[in-house]
Design a protein around this motif. Structure first.
Motif, short mmCIF file in Angstrom:
data_model
loop_
_atom_site.label_atom_id
_atom_site.label_comp_id
_atom_site.label_asym_id
_atom_site.label_seq_id
_atom_site.Cartn_x
_atom_site.Cartn_y
_atom_site.Cartn_z
N LEU A 3 0.87 -1.17 0.00
CA LEU A 3 0.00 0.00 0.00
C LEU A 3 0.90 1.22 0.00
N VAL A 4 0.71 2.08 -0.98
CA VAL A 4 1.52 3.28 -1.14
C VAL A 4 0.66 4.49 -0.79
N VAL A 5 1.24 5.41 -0.03
CA VAL A 5 0.58 6.67 0.30
C VAL A 5 1.51 7.78 -0.19
N ILE A 6 0.97 8.68 -0.99
CA ILE A 6 1.73 9.80 -1.53
C ILE A 6 1.05 11.09 -1.12
N THR A 7 1.80 12.02 -0.57
CA THR A 7 1.27 13.33 -0.25
C THR A 7 2.07 14.39 -0.99
N ALA A 8 1.37 15.45 -1.37
CA ALA A 8 2.02 16.54 -2.10
C ALA A 8 1.12 17.77 -2.04
N ILE A 9 1.70 18.92 -2.36
CA ILE A 9 0.87 20.11 -2.49
C ILE A 9 0.01 19.95 -3.74
N ALA A 10 -1.13 20.60 -3.77
CA ALA A 10 -2.09 20.45 -4.86
C ALA A 10 -1.48 20.77 -6.22
N GLU A 11 -0.52 21.67 -6.26
CA GLU A 11 0.11 22.05 -7.52
C GLU A 11 0.85 20.89 -8.18
N PHE A 12 1.18 19.86 -7.42
CA PHE A 12 1.91 18.71 -7.95
C PHE A 12 0.99 17.55 -8.36
N GLU A 13 -0.31 17.75 -8.34
CA GLU A 13 -1.25 16.65 -8.63
C GLU A 13 -0.98 16.00 -9.98
N LYS A 14 -0.86 16.78 -11.03
CA LYS A 14 -0.64 16.21 -12.37
C LYS A 14 0.67 15.43 -12.44
N GLU A 15 1.69 15.96 -11.79
CA GLU A 15 2.99 15.29 -11.80
C GLU A 15 2.93 13.95 -11.06
N VAL A 16 2.20 13.89 -9.95
CA VAL A 16 2.07 12.63 -9.22
C VAL A 16 1.33 11.61 -10.08
N LYS A 17 0.29 12.04 -10.75
CA LYS A 17 -0.44 11.12 -11.64
C LYS A 17 0.48 10.57 -12.73
N LYS A 18 1.35 11.42 -13.26
CA LYS A 18 2.30 10.98 -14.29
C LYS A 18 3.29 9.98 -13.70
N MET A 19 3.75 10.22 -12.48
CA MET A 19 4.68 9.29 -11.82
C MET A 19 4.03 7.92 -11.64
N LEU A 20 2.78 7.92 -11.20
CA LEU A 20 2.06 6.65 -11.01
C LEU A 20 1.92 5.91 -12.34
N GLU A 55 -1.59 25.96 6.95
CA GLU A 55 -2.44 25.12 6.11
C GLU A 55 -2.14 25.39 4.64
N THR A 56 -2.26 24.33 3.86
CA THR A 56 -2.07 24.45 2.43
C THR A 56 -2.95 23.43 1.71
N GLU A 57 -3.31 23.76 0.49
CA GLU A 57 -4.09 22.83 -0.33
C GLU A 57 -3.16 21.69 -0.75
N SER A 58 -3.56 20.47 -0.44
CA SER A 58 -2.72 19.31 -0.70
C SER A 58 -3.55 18.19 -1.30
N VAL A 59 -2.86 17.13 -1.71
CA VAL A 59 -3.52 15.92 -2.21
C VAL A 59 -2.86 14.72 -1.55
N VAL A 60 -3.64 13.69 -1.37
CA VAL A 60 -3.11 12.42 -0.87
C VAL A 60 -3.59 11.33 -1.82
N PHE A 61 -2.66 10.47 -2.22
CA PHE A 61 -2.95 9.36 -3.12
C PHE A 61 -2.76 8.06 -2.36
N TYR A 62 -3.61 7.08 -2.67
CA TYR A 62 -3.51 5.73 -2.11
C TYR A 62 -3.52 4.75 -3.28
N ALA A 63 -2.63 3.78 -3.24
CA ALA A 63 -2.61 2.79 -4.31
C ALA A 63 -2.01 1.49 -3.81
N PHE A 64 -2.50 0.39 -4.34
CA PHE A 64 -1.87 -0.90 -4.13
C PHE A 64 -0.90 -1.10 -5.29
N VAL A 65 0.36 -1.33 -4.94
CA VAL A 65 1.41 -1.38 -5.97
C VAL A 65 2.14 -2.71 -5.87
N LEU A 66 2.38 -3.31 -7.02
CA LEU A 66 3.15 -4.55 -7.06
C LEU A 66 4.60 -4.26 -6.68
#
Length: 101
Positions: A3-20, A55-66
Motif C-alpha cells: 500500500l503506497v501513500v503519496i502526499t504533495a501540495i495540490a500544484e503537484f497533482e498532475k505530476e504525481v499522476k504521471k509518476m504513477l 495550512e495548504t491545499e494538498s492531495v493524498v494518493f492511495y494505491a496498491f502497488v506490485l
C-alpha cells in the motif's frame, strides 16, 4: 503487494499522476486535503510545505502497488524532488499489506 501513500501540495497533482502512470500503477484513489503543520518552532527551511503558513491545499494518493513497480515509483519521486527549486516535495510512504481480497 504494498500500500503506497503519496502526499504533495495540490500544484503537484498532475505530476504525481504521471509518476504513477510511469510506474505502471493504473488504479489509485486520491483526495484533496488540507495539509497542516505547526511550524512555529521550526526554521522555514525545514518546513516541507515551504512556507510559514500552517495550512495548504494538498492531495493524498492511495494505491496498491506490485513489488516490482515500487523501485520505479521511488525513482520517479526522487527525480522529481531533485529538480524542484521549492522546499515542497512529493512524499512517498510504503506500507506492507498482510492480507487483501
Amino acid at each position: 503487494m504494498k500500500l503506497v501513500v503519496i502526499t504533495a501540495i495540490a500544484e503537484f497533482e498532475k505530476e504525481v499522476k504521471k509518476m504513477l502512470k510511469n510506474a505502471k500503477v493504473l488504479s489509485y484513489s486520491y483526495r484533496d486535503v488540507k495539509g497542516y503543520r505547526d511550524s512555529t518552532e521550526e526554521a522555514i527551511e525545514t518546513n516541507w510545505f515551504g512556507t510559514e503558513m500552517n495550512e495548504t491545499e494538498s492531495v493524498v494518493f492511495y494505491a496498491f502497488v506490485l513489488q516490482q513497480n515500487l523501485d520505479i515509483l521511488f525513482d520517479e519521486v526522487k527525480e522529481f524532488n531533485n529538480k524542484q527549486d521549492s522546499v515542497s516535495h512529493v512524499h512517498l510512504a510504503v506500507l506492507g499489506v498482510e492480507k487483501y481480497n
